[in-house]
Structure formats: structure tokens, C-alpha cells
Design a protein around this motif. Sequence first.
Motif, PDB file in Angstrom:
ATOM      1  N   ASP A  61     -19.840 -56.936 -60.722  1.00  0.00           N
ATOM      2  CA  ASP A  61     -19.322 -57.817 -59.672  1.00  0.00           C
ATOM      3  C   ASP A  61     -20.382 -58.042 -58.595  1.00  0.00           C
ATOM      4  O   ASP A  61     -20.568 -59.169 -58.117  1.00  0.00           O
ATOM      5  N   ALA A  62     -21.046 -56.960 -58.198  1.00  0.00           N
ATOM      6  CA  ALA A  62     -22.070 -57.062 -57.150  1.00  0.00           C
ATOM      7  C   ALA A  62     -23.253 -57.903 -57.627  1.00  0.00           C
ATOM      8  O   ALA A  62     -23.792 -58.724 -56.871  1.00  0.00           O
ATOM      9  N   ILE A  63     -23.643 -57.712 -58.881  1.00  0.00           N
ATOM     10  CA  ILE A  63     -24.753 -58.496 -59.432  1.00  0.00           C
ATOM     11  C   ILE A  63     -24.354 -59.967 -59.528  1.00  0.00           C
ATOM     12  O   ILE A  63     -25.133 -60.863 -59.172  1.00  0.00           O
ATOM     13  N   ASP A  64     -23.144 -60.196 -59.985  1.00  0.00           N
ATOM     14  CA  ASP A  64     -22.657 -61.575 -60.099  1.00  0.00           C
ATOM     15  C   ASP A  64     -22.680 -62.272 -58.737  1.00  0.00           C
ATOM     16  O   ASP A  64     -23.068 -63.436 -58.624  1.00  0.00           O
ATOM     17  N   ALA A  65     -22.291 -61.558 -57.709  1.00  0.00           N
ATOM     18  CA  ALA A  65     -22.275 -62.124 -56.355  1.00  0.00           C
ATOM     19  C   ALA A  65     -23.679 -62.408 -55.843  1.00  0.00           C
ATOM     20  O   ALA A  65     -23.850 -63.213 -54.917  1.00  0.00           O
ATOM     21  N   ALA A  66     -24.690 -61.743 -56.413  1.00  0.00           N
ATOM     22  CA  ALA A  66     -26.069 -61.940 -55.971  1.00  0.00           C
ATOM     23  C   ALA A  66     -26.770 -63.060 -56.735  1.00  0.00           C
ATOM     24  O   ALA A  66     -27.917 -63.382 -56.445  1.00  0.00           O
ATOM     25  N   LEU A  67     -26.071 -63.650 -57.704  1.00  0.00           N
ATOM     26  CA  LEU A  67     -26.641 -64.756 -58.473  1.00  0.00           C
ATOM     27  C   LEU A  67     -26.222 -66.084 -57.860  1.00  0.00           C
ATOM     28  O   LEU A  67     -25.147 -66.194 -57.274  1.00  0.00           O
ATOM     29  N   PRO A  68     -27.037 -67.125 -57.993  1.00  0.00           N
ATOM     30  CA  PRO A  68     -26.745 -68.395 -57.325  1.00  0.00           C
ATOM     31  C   PRO A  68     -25.638 -69.228 -57.955  1.00  0.00           C
ATOM     32  O   PRO A  68     -25.278 -70.282 -57.420  1.00  0.00           O
ATOM     33  N   THR A  91     -27.608 -71.329 -67.620  1.00  0.00           N
ATOM     34  CA  THR A  91     -27.851 -70.655 -68.909  1.00  0.00           C
ATOM     35  C   THR A  91     -29.333 -70.419 -69.195  1.00  0.00           C
ATOM     36  O   THR A  91     -29.690 -70.028 -70.301  1.00  0.00           O
ATOM     37  N   ARG A  92     -30.224 -70.630 -68.227  1.00  0.00           N
ATOM     38  CA  ARG A  92     -31.651 -70.406 -68.474  1.00  0.00           C
ATOM     39  C   ARG A  92     -31.953 -68.937 -68.728  1.00  0.00           C
ATOM     40  O   ARG A  92     -32.974 -68.593 -69.321  1.00  0.00           O
ATOM     41  N   CYS A  93     -31.075 -68.063 -68.288  1.00  0.00           N
ATOM     42  CA  CYS A  93     -31.246 -66.626 -68.503  1.00  0.00           C
ATOM     43  C   CYS A  93     -31.007 -66.235 -69.952  1.00  0.00           C
ATOM     44  O   CYS A  93     -31.320 -65.120 -70.369  1.00  0.00           O
ATOM     45  N   GLY A  94     -30.417 -67.162 -70.728  1.00  0.00           N
ATOM     46  CA  GLY A  94     -30.109 -66.861 -72.116  1.00  0.00           C
ATOM     47  C   GLY A  94     -28.676 -66.430 -72.330  1.00  0.00           C
ATOM     48  O   GLY A  94     -28.279 -66.147 -73.470  1.00  0.00           O
ATOM     49  N   TYR A  95     -27.882 -66.399 -71.270  1.00  0.00           N
ATOM     50  CA  TYR A  95     -26.469 -66.034 -71.362  1.00  0.00           C
ATOM     51  C   TYR A  95     -25.610 -67.254 -71.041  1.00  0.00           C
ATOM     52  O   TYR A  95     -26.074 -68.199 -70.392  1.00  0.00           O
ATOM     53  N   ARG A 106     -21.879 -64.857 -64.953  1.00  0.00           N
ATOM     54  CA  ARG A 106     -21.117 -63.621 -65.141  1.00  0.00           C
ATOM     55  C   ARG A 106     -21.607 -62.858 -66.372  1.00  0.00           C
ATOM     56  O   ARG A 106     -21.747 -61.624 -66.346  1.00  0.00           O
ATOM     57  N   GLY A 107     -21.885 -63.583 -67.441  1.00  0.00           N
ATOM     58  CA  GLY A 107     -22.394 -62.935 -68.649  1.00  0.00           C
ATOM     59  C   GLY A 107     -23.723 -62.256 -68.396  1.00  0.00           C
ATOM     60  O   GLY A 107     -23.974 -61.149 -68.890  1.00  0.00           O
ATOM     61  N   TYR A 108     -24.594 -62.889 -67.628  1.00  0.00           N
ATOM     62  CA  TYR A 108     -25.888 -62.299 -67.296  1.00  0.00           C
ATOM     63  C   TYR A 108     -25.691 -61.057 -66.425  1.00  0.00           C
ATOM     64  O   TYR A 108     -26.339 -60.030 -66.640  1.00  0.00           O
ATOM     65  N   ALA A 109     -24.778 -61.146 -65.459  1.00  0.00           N
ATOM     66  CA  ALA A 109     -24.506 -60.009 -64.570  1.00  0.00           C
ATOM     67  C   ALA A 109     -24.019 -58.797 -65.361  1.00  0.00           C
ATOM     68  O   ALA A 109     -24.455 -57.661 -65.124  1.00  0.00           O
ATOM     69  N   GLN A 110     -23.129 -59.033 -66.299  1.00  0.00           N
ATOM     70  CA  GLN A 110     -22.605 -57.926 -67.102  1.00  0.00           C
ATOM     71  C   GLN A 110     -23.700 -57.323 -67.981  1.00  0.00           C
ATOM     72  O   GLN A 110     -23.748 -56.104 -68.167  1.00  0.00           O
ATOM     73  N   ALA A 111     -24.581 -58.172 -68.507  1.00  0.00           N
ATOM     74  CA  ALA A 111     -25.671 -57.674 -69.348  1.00  0.00           C
ATOM     75  C   ALA A 111     -26.635 -56.809 -68.536  1.00  0.00           C
ATOM     76  O   ALA A 111     -27.123 -55.781 -69.014  1.00  0.00           O
ATOM     77  N   ALA A 120     -25.798 -55.121 -65.835  1.00  0.00           N
ATOM     78  CA  ALA A 120     -25.059 -53.915 -65.437  1.00  0.00           C
ATOM     79  C   ALA A 120     -25.075 -52.843 -66.520  1.00  0.00           C
ATOM     80  O   ALA A 120     -25.132 -51.646 -66.220  1.00  0.00           O
ATOM     81  N   VAL A 121     -25.057 -53.254 -67.786  1.00  0.00           N
ATOM     82  CA  VAL A 121     -25.036 -52.267 -68.879  1.00  0.00           C
ATOM     83  C   VAL A 121     -26.434 -51.981 -69.415  1.00  0.00           C
ATOM     84  O   VAL A 121     -26.583 -51.261 -70.405  1.00  0.00           O
ATOM     85  N   GLY A 122     -27.454 -52.545 -68.774  1.00  0.00           N
ATOM     86  CA  GLY A 122     -28.821 -52.282 -69.204  1.00  0.00           C
ATOM     87  C   GLY A 122     -29.264 -53.064 -70.413  1.00  0.00           C
ATOM     88  O   GLY A 122     -30.255 -52.720 -71.056  1.00  0.00           O
ATOM     89  N   GLU A 123     -28.568 -54.137 -70.720  1.00  0.00           N
ATOM     90  CA  GLU A 123     -28.894 -54.928 -71.903  1.00  0.00           C
ATOM     91  C   GLU A 123     -30.089 -55.853 -71.678  1.00  0.00           C
ATOM     92  O   GLU A 123     -30.799 -56.213 -72.610  1.00  0.00           O
ATOM     93  N   THR A 124     -30.292 -56.250 -70.417  1.00  0.00           N
ATOM     94  CA  THR A 124     -31.369 -57.189 -70.115  1.00  0.00           C
ATOM     95  C   THR A 124     -31.973 -56.882 -68.757  1.00  0.00           C
ATOM     96  O   THR A 124     -31.441 -56.034 -68.010  1.00  0.00           O
ATOM     97  N   ASN A 125     -33.048 -57.559 -68.423  1.00  0.00           N
ATOM     98  CA  ASN A 125     -33.760 -57.271 -67.180  1.00  0.00           C
ATOM     99  C   ASN A 125     -33.303 -58.191 -66.064  1.00  0.00           C
ATOM    100  O   ASN A 125     -32.534 -59.132 -66.270  1.00  0.00           O
ATOM    101  N   ILE A 126     -33.831 -57.945 -64.865  1.00  0.00           N
ATOM    102  CA  ILE A 126     -33.401 -58.685 -63.676  1.00  0.00           C
ATOM    103  C   ILE A 126     -34.298 -59.883 -63.380  1.00  0.00           C
ATOM    104  O   ILE A 126     -34.187 -60.490 -62.319  1.00  0.00           O
ATOM    105  N   ASP A 127     -35.131 -60.260 -64.336  1.00  0.00           N
ATOM    106  CA  ASP A 127     -36.165 -61.278 -64.084  1.00  0.00           C
ATOM    107  C   ASP A 127     -35.908 -62.605 -64.791  1.00  0.00           C
ATOM    108  O   ASP A 127     -36.825 -63.355 -65.088  1.00  0.00           O
ATOM    109  N   ARG A 128     -34.629 -62.918 -65.062  1.00  0.00           N
ATOM    110  CA  ARG A 128     -34.338 -64.058 -65.929  1.00  0.00           C
ATOM    111  C   ARG A 128     -33.574 -65.187 -65.225  1.00  0.00           C
ATOM    112  O   ARG A 128     -32.952 -66.012 -65.891  1.00  0.00           O
TER     113      ARG A 128
END
Length: 221
Positions: free
Chosen positions: A6-13, A18-22, A26-31, A33-41
Motif C-alpha cells: 500500500d505504501a509503495i503504491d501510494a509512492a507511485l505516480p 505499464t512501462r515497469c512491465g506490470y 498496484r501490480g508493480y507495488a506488490q511485486a 513488496a515481495v522482492g520480485e522486482t527492483n525499485i528502478d522501473r
Amino acid sequence: MSTLADAIDAALPQTQCTRCGYPDCRGYAQAIAVGETNIDRCPPGGAEGIAKLAALTGRPRVPLDPACGSEGPLRLAVIDEAACIGCTLCIKACPVDCIVGAAKLMHTVIAAQCTGCELCVPVCPVDCISMEPAGPGPNQPTGWAAWSAAQAEAARSRYRARDERARRLQGEHDERLAARAAPRAEESEGKPDAAATADAGRSAVIEAALARARSRLAQDG
């Protein structure tokens, strides 16, 4: 984990680009949060966005992944009204419902609601959509400097409303399909093998539609 997401999602614009690949922010934020992807996308968030995510996750700041695009000024979709054929494909592609119009009628973009996601551009069959700078002058702000928290929250609300409407319409479609096909399934009993095979295929479609409807009811409940 959901609190972190939730906190990560709120920090996204919330451009939902979908440029992040998700499929969405919300999908990017969840990924993340669980360590599936990096914060640079997230190109729309830019360097400031990465700094926000680094602070939330405890991960080091890293440069934006160039595979996802580059940080740049906010650009808004503009439809060439003379070239628009009213195909509605851009309306379906817009994640935040900021394009208005109807089939075979000219469309227009509500500039104040456009997130610059560019998803409408590739679906247009006549190339009548261009991306134009959001403001005048050569030195436009980038990343979060070009996008306020209030704008992000408004975009997220419109995206959620659109998603809920799409799920509701799909559910109604599945219910109509099941209602029409149910009598046919009853009539198929005792038919020859070839007809029974065809009916079994239709029954599988019906069952899939019913399963989706039950799943949605369970989620809404």
C-alpha cells in the motif's frame, strides 16, 4: 506485506503506463513488496520516485532501468480531430477514462485527467494521437516535479472505477452467456457423440463463465 505494498503504491505516480512491465501501478507495488522486482522501473516517477521507494523498502538508490524508458517531462495525449475516425480503440485503451467520444464520432482528451501513459497511441489505426508537452517552454519539470500527489490519487481513483466497471460488465456478460446456453446443455443429453462433444465444449465455456462470476462475487463479498 500488504501494508508495504500500500505504501509503495501510494509512492507511485499512478500513470498506469505499464512501462515497469506490470499491468498497473498496484501490480508493480506488490511485486516490489515481495522482492520480485527492483525499485528502478518507473520512468514517470524518475529519480525522485526511486528515492521514495528506496526510503520505503530500505534498498539502495539505483539509476532508472533504461529498459523501461527514460525520465522526461509530462506529455499529454492530443487527438487530431480532423483525422479521428471515431473507432473507440483509444477509449478502451485509456486506463483512467480521460478520452470521451462515441463510435463513429470524434473523440477528445480531457487534458487535466491525462496521465501521459501513451497507451492510446499504438492502438490508433490512423495515427491521429500525438503526445504533446504539458506546459510551455523547453525546461519542463520531470518525474514527481511534474506530477502532484493529488493528481496521482485522482488518477488511481479513476483507474479503480474503470476496473470495477469492466469487471461488472464482464460478469454481466458471463451471466447472459450462461443463461442462454443452459437450455442447450439440457437438450444435449442423449445426442450422438459428435454433437455431445460440441455441447461439451459449450458447457466448458459456460462453466468458465460461471466460475468467473462466482469468483467475483466471492471477492466483492
